[in-house]
Scaffold this motif. Sequence first.
Motif, PDB file in Angstrom:
ATOM      1  N   GLY A  26       0.779  -1.231   0.000  1.00 23.71           N
ATOM      2  CA  GLY A  26       0.000   0.000   0.000  1.00 23.71           C
ATOM      3  C   GLY A  26       0.808   1.278   0.000  1.00 23.71           C
ATOM      4  N   ASN A  27       2.129   1.180  -0.173  1.00 19.70           N
ATOM      5  CA  ASN A  27       2.966   2.381  -0.191  1.00 19.70           C
ATOM      6  C   ASN A  27       3.302   2.726  -1.640  1.00 19.70           C
ATOM      7  N   GLN A  28       2.684   3.786  -2.161  1.00 22.12           N
ATOM      8  CA  GLN A  28       2.841   4.158  -3.569  1.00 22.12           C
ATOM      9  C   GLN A  28       3.884   5.263  -3.775  1.00 22.12           C
ATOM     10  N   SER A  29       4.589   5.663  -2.713  1.00 20.92           N
ATOM     11  CA  SER A  29       5.468   6.835  -2.800  1.00 20.92           C
ATOM     12  C   SER A  29       6.832   6.501  -3.392  1.00 20.92           C
ATOM     13  N   ILE A  30       6.824   5.707  -4.433  1.00 14.83           N
ATOM     14  CA  ILE A  30       8.098   5.307  -5.032  1.00 14.83           C
ATOM     15  C   ILE A  30       7.866   4.867  -6.479  1.00 14.83           C
ATOM     16  N   LEU A  31       8.813   5.187  -7.346  1.00 14.19           N
ATOM     17  CA  LEU A  31       8.750   4.741  -8.742  1.00 14.19           C
ATOM     18  C   LEU A  31       9.328   3.332  -8.846  1.00 14.19           C
ATOM     19  N   PHE A  32       8.902   2.580  -9.861  1.00 15.90           N
ATOM     20  CA  PHE A  32       9.539   1.301 -10.152  1.00 15.90           C
ATOM     21  C   PHE A  32      10.899   1.580 -10.792  1.00 15.90           C
ATOM     22  N   ASP A  33      11.825   0.647 -10.624  1.00 17.04           N
ATOM     23  CA  ASP A  33      13.189   0.835 -11.142  1.00 17.04           C
ATOM     24  C   ASP A  33      13.192   1.145 -12.637  1.00 17.04           C
ATOM     25  N   GLU A  34      12.325   0.471 -13.396  1.00 14.42           N
ATOM     26  CA  GLU A  34      12.294   0.680 -14.849  1.00 14.42           C
ATOM     27  C   GLU A  34      11.920   2.116 -15.205  1.00 14.42           C
ATOM     28  N   GLU A  35      11.126   2.742 -14.353  1.00 14.74           N
ATOM     29  CA  GLU A  35      10.705   4.121 -14.617  1.00 14.74           C
ATOM     30  C   GLU A  35      11.841   5.115 -14.374  1.00 14.74           C
ATOM     31  N   VAL A  36      12.824   4.679 -13.604  1.00 15.75           N
ATOM     32  CA  VAL A  36      13.973   5.547 -13.293  1.00 15.75           C
ATOM     33  C   VAL A  36      15.162   5.242 -14.195  1.00 15.75           C
ATOM     34  N   TYR A  37      15.408   3.954 -14.395  1.00 17.12           N
ATOM     35  CA  TYR A  37      16.616   3.548 -15.117  1.00 17.12           C
ATOM     36  C   TYR A  37      16.371   3.129 -16.562  1.00 17.12           C
ATOM     37  N   GLY A  38      15.112   2.927 -16.953  1.00 16.03           N
ATOM     38  CA  GLY A  38      14.837   2.349 -18.260  1.00 16.03           C
ATOM     39  C   GLY A  38      15.058   0.850 -18.199  1.00 16.03           C
TER      40      GLY A  38
ATOM     41  N   VAL B 276      17.166   6.092  -4.757  1.00 10.25           N
ATOM     42  CA  VAL B 276      17.833   5.176  -3.821  1.00 10.25           C
ATOM     43  C   VAL B 276      17.407   5.475  -2.390  1.00 10.25           C
ATOM     44  N   VAL B 277      17.313   6.752  -2.035  1.00 10.13           N
ATOM     45  CA  VAL B 277      16.900   7.107  -0.676  1.00 10.13           C
ATOM     46  C   VAL B 277      15.434   6.716  -0.437  1.00 10.13           C
ATOM     47  N   ARG B 278      14.583   6.895  -1.456  1.00  9.44           N
ATOM     48  CA  ARG B 278      13.174   6.476  -1.314  1.00  9.44           C
ATOM     49  C   ARG B 278      13.094   4.972  -1.029  1.00  9.44           C
ATOM     50  N   LYS B 279      13.896   4.195  -1.730  1.00  7.95           N
ATOM     51  CA  LYS B 279      13.901   2.744  -1.510  1.00  7.95           C
ATOM     52  C   LYS B 279      14.370   2.422  -0.089  1.00  7.95           C
ATOM     53  N   THR B 280      15.421   3.116   0.344  1.00 11.36           N
ATOM     54  CA  THR B 280      15.958   2.872   1.680  1.00 11.36           C
ATOM     55  C   THR B 280      14.957   3.287   2.745  1.00 11.36           C
ATOM     56  N   ASN B 281      14.297   4.414   2.519  1.00  5.38           N
ATOM     57  CA  ASN B 281      13.292   4.918   3.457  1.00  5.38           C
ATOM     58  C   ASN B 281      12.112   3.948   3.563  1.00  5.38           C
ATOM     59  N   LEU B 282      11.699   3.392   2.417  1.00  9.02           N
ATOM     60  CA  LEU B 282      10.605   2.421   2.404  1.00  9.02           C
ATOM     61  C   LEU B 282      10.994   1.174   3.194  1.00  9.02           C
ATOM     62  N   LEU B 283      12.212   0.719   2.979  1.00  8.91           N
ATOM     63  CA  LEU B 283      12.727  -0.443   3.711  1.00  8.91           C
ATOM     64  C   LEU B 283      12.667  -0.188   5.219  1.00  8.91           C
ATOM     65  N   PHE B 284      13.142   0.973   5.649  1.00  9.55           N
ATOM     66  CA  PHE B 284      13.148   1.313   7.078  1.00  9.55           C
ATOM     67  C   PHE B 284      11.717   1.396   7.623  1.00  9.55           C
ATOM     68  N   ALA B 285      10.808   1.932   6.783  1.00  8.85           N
ATOM     69  CA  ALA B 285       9.438   2.191   7.243  1.00  8.85           C
ATOM     70  C   ALA B 285       8.606   0.923   7.414  1.00  8.85           C
ATOM     71  N   ILE B 286       8.776  -0.066   6.522  1.00  2.00           N
ATOM     72  CA  ILE B 286       7.865  -1.227   6.583  1.00  2.00           C
ATOM     73  C   ILE B 286       8.514  -2.472   7.184  1.00  2.00           C
ATOM     74  N   LYS B 287       9.734  -2.337   7.668  1.00  2.00           N
ATOM     75  CA  LYS B 287      10.426  -3.472   8.300  1.00  2.00           C
ATOM     76  C   LYS B 287       9.598  -4.063   9.441  1.00  2.00           C
ATOM     77  N   ALA B 288       9.071  -3.213  10.315  1.00  2.00           N
ATOM     78  CA  ALA B 288       8.321  -3.691  11.484  1.00  2.00           C
ATOM     79  C   ALA B 288       7.049  -4.431  11.073  1.00  2.00           C
ATOM     80  N   ASP B 289       6.349  -3.919  10.037  1.00  2.00           N
ATOM     81  CA  ASP B 289       5.127  -4.587   9.571  1.00  2.00           C
ATOM     82  C   ASP B 289       5.425  -5.965   9.005  1.00  2.00           C
ATOM     83  N   MET B 290       6.525  -6.078   8.279  1.00  2.00           N
ATOM     84  CA  MET B 290       6.876  -7.366   7.685  1.00  2.00           C
ATOM     85  C   MET B 290       7.266  -8.372   8.776  1.00  2.00           C
TER      86      MET B 290
END
Length: 879
Positions: free
Chosen positions: A421-433, A450-464
């Motif tokens: 449910g976290n949409q605040s990030i682009l897919f890799d293909e949208e950034v890198y082609g 890269v920071v968005r990915k890291t932030n997402l990882l930090f944010a949803i670790k507890a839920d997982m």
Amino acid sequence: MSKKLVLIDGNSIIYRAFFALPLLNNDKGVYTNAVYGFTTMLLKILEDEKPTHMLVAFDAGKTTFRHKTYKEYKGGRQKTPPELSEQFPILKELLDVFHISHYELDQYEADDIIGTLSKKGNEEDWDVTVISGDKDLLQLVSDNVTVNLTKKGISDVESFTPTFMMEKMEVTPDQIIDLKALMGDNSDNIPGVPGVGQKTATKLVKQYKTLEEVYNHIDEISGKKLKENLTNHQEEAFMSKELVTINRDSPIDVTVNDIVYDGYEQNKVSAMFKDLGFQSLLNRLTGEADEVTEQAVELTAIDYTVVDELTPDSFTGEEAIVVEMLSDNYHQAPVEGIGIVNDKQAYFVPTEIAAQSKVFKEWAEDPAKKKYVFDAKKTLVALLNLDMEIKGITFDMLLASYLLNPAENHHDIPAIGHRMGNQSILFDEEVYGKGAKLKVPEQEKLADHVVRKTNLLFAIKADMEKQLKQNEQYELFRELEMPLAIILGEMEHTGVLVDVKRLENMGIELKQRLHDIENKVYELAGETFNLNSPKQLGPILFEKLGLPVIKKTKTGYSTAADVLEQLRDEHEIIPKLLLYRQLGKLQSTYVEGLLKVVDKDSHKIHTRFNQALTQTGRLSSIDPNLQNIPIRLEEGRKIRQAFVPIKEDWIMFAADYSQIELRVLAHIAKDEKLIDAFQHNTDIHTQTAMEVFHAGKDEITANMRRHAKAVNFGIVYGISDFGLSQSLGITRKEAKQFIERYLDSYPGVRKYMDEIVQDAKHKGYVTTLMNRRRYLPEITSRNFNKRRFAERTAMNTPIQGSAADIIKKAMIDLHERLIDEKLTARMLLQVHDELILEAPKDEVEKLKNIVPAVMENTVELDVPLKVEYEYGKSWFDAK
């Protein structure tokens, strides 16, 4: 623009594909041979026919309106093998991805749907092509409707027009109905008139035009027996005509204008091909791939710092870290940058800053500092390449996602975020082609992603972690998968030394052997030709040498491997050709293929272990796939001679679990006879042969033991009577009896199979001994095919998955024991049920005691685990 309508008889083509191709399954254990064959033909149809409208018709069920006329219609047909029926839903899903309409109608057959739509297309003056293997459909032929009939297999078709039909069959399309009414059709259990074959039926139809006219002139027909049969079976003849007549006015709720075909999207079809394992078909796709576009929704700004220096204050002791690499081959790919996020701040660290920072290295190597990562193995290897060994990893997002969603194919951070449910990030293909357009963007865009990915990882670790605990999988995650990831990373980074010279010499030897076989084939053929050309080989085998023709293709005689296998005993040239092909594949795929991936400086191969791929938990390897080196051929086994220890005075040590899946089955099923056999070290295949053949030990032949072995291992994989009949070359009836006798002999196994299916229906999943889950949403499906596959999966996953878990735990236990014993020996590879180590010669005596002891005692089962080991100067010598 003229309209081109293509109608495909789905049941007919998938049946032909299934029986034309050997049983294939992908890495998830799903049978795919029929879908593969159908898809191969489909791509050719799209290329050749270029349809504007298209539909694949299927039979809706066993009962049709024709059964009201004749209850025994199609009564003689054997039950569809489950290995085929399981593929129907996959085919329909594939058609959806291709944007091709498919349709079925209760009480009607695919023929009736095709007949109705082809009639409409004909009336509209469209160009219509019907594709089937059923000659009944020839009645649809007209000036606008061509019927392409598959001959042998699926690749060879014959196009029927009114003119061609008259030339080949001497009848008109309408007269096909009268012809079949007289002849009958064994495949559909249509009686016809006894004693009337194609020749007689054709003669009668040519002379009298219709069945009605045949009977109007019955007194003129010569031949006492023929006249008698026609008279006595007049009712059956007219009933047969009714049965074979296609209903061209079926009450379908689809029109020709509804089934427009506008082409497919290459990226979606490619994704499904990859999922199914159809690698060879990927380069045949012609659809336009979607362009990579920027996401329309603007992302909320994220606060971060691009650092040029790190200080001890940069870290809190609990960080998420993402080491960004654009290639899956992380042994060679550069690190593009590093994201670090904690509860206070977020950083983007350029690679050169991290590589030169003493502070970063000290933090990375401090086991007391908690790190959350995505793909611990990849992170470990990437930082080892920067001369630092990361420690203190307490969470791996990739492995958590894999355990929670084992059926998912996409476990990258954006995909996991979107699923949660976290949409605040682009897919890799949208950034890198992707593909040829893959590139590193400017630093600002790279850093933000890269920071968005890291932030997402930090944010949803507890839920997982919470989900893992709810599923009772946290122990599996922390105690098995995560420690194993670090061990696998170390194994990958260490690599395996390859004796390049030896491998090159093998290539030279193989080329010489291929040359010798080539000359022997020329001698047997009496002339030289290109062995790799079917066009040249076919006439040699089937015209010059007069071998029986098994299969023909559009371009001539088929010389495929399955054809040659059937001819193996017909001429001594055939085994030579088969060996030539096997050795040719060894040379190109394994000798030349391995040489391509050997590191030029270290002469090592760094295979990558897939830890988050299979739904059973099995590891696989890629670049290269060392689990696929063919070892049935002596030449294939010899390739292992090129894998050698790192030093001259070291050895390779291989330890292999014996019959681990059967032992796991005995434990899970609690079958007394199986348990007793393993506890007393009885040969389980002889034991099973004694049970199912009701024979004494001295009466068991090698062939009886072979049959017992096939069913022993077949049970583990949920084999059906069809599958067993194919592997043993016996009838399905014999195979079914054999399986029944097996289950009668081992009632615990039968009870386990019944109960695990019921348990899966109740829970929606099955588990291994260590609580690995495999979800089976289709186990309660109303669709028999989907339900049958789920039931088979429910039976075999706990066995295969538990065996995989045991081997993984053994690797962790052995790794710790080697450290405790202060041994230099180290694990290099895991291949199926086998662990391969390298060690100094003076450690061999210790390894002979330690390795089997650790592996045999890694878990406690009702039966003993048994490990066999060998060692020598190469991997080959250790087997």
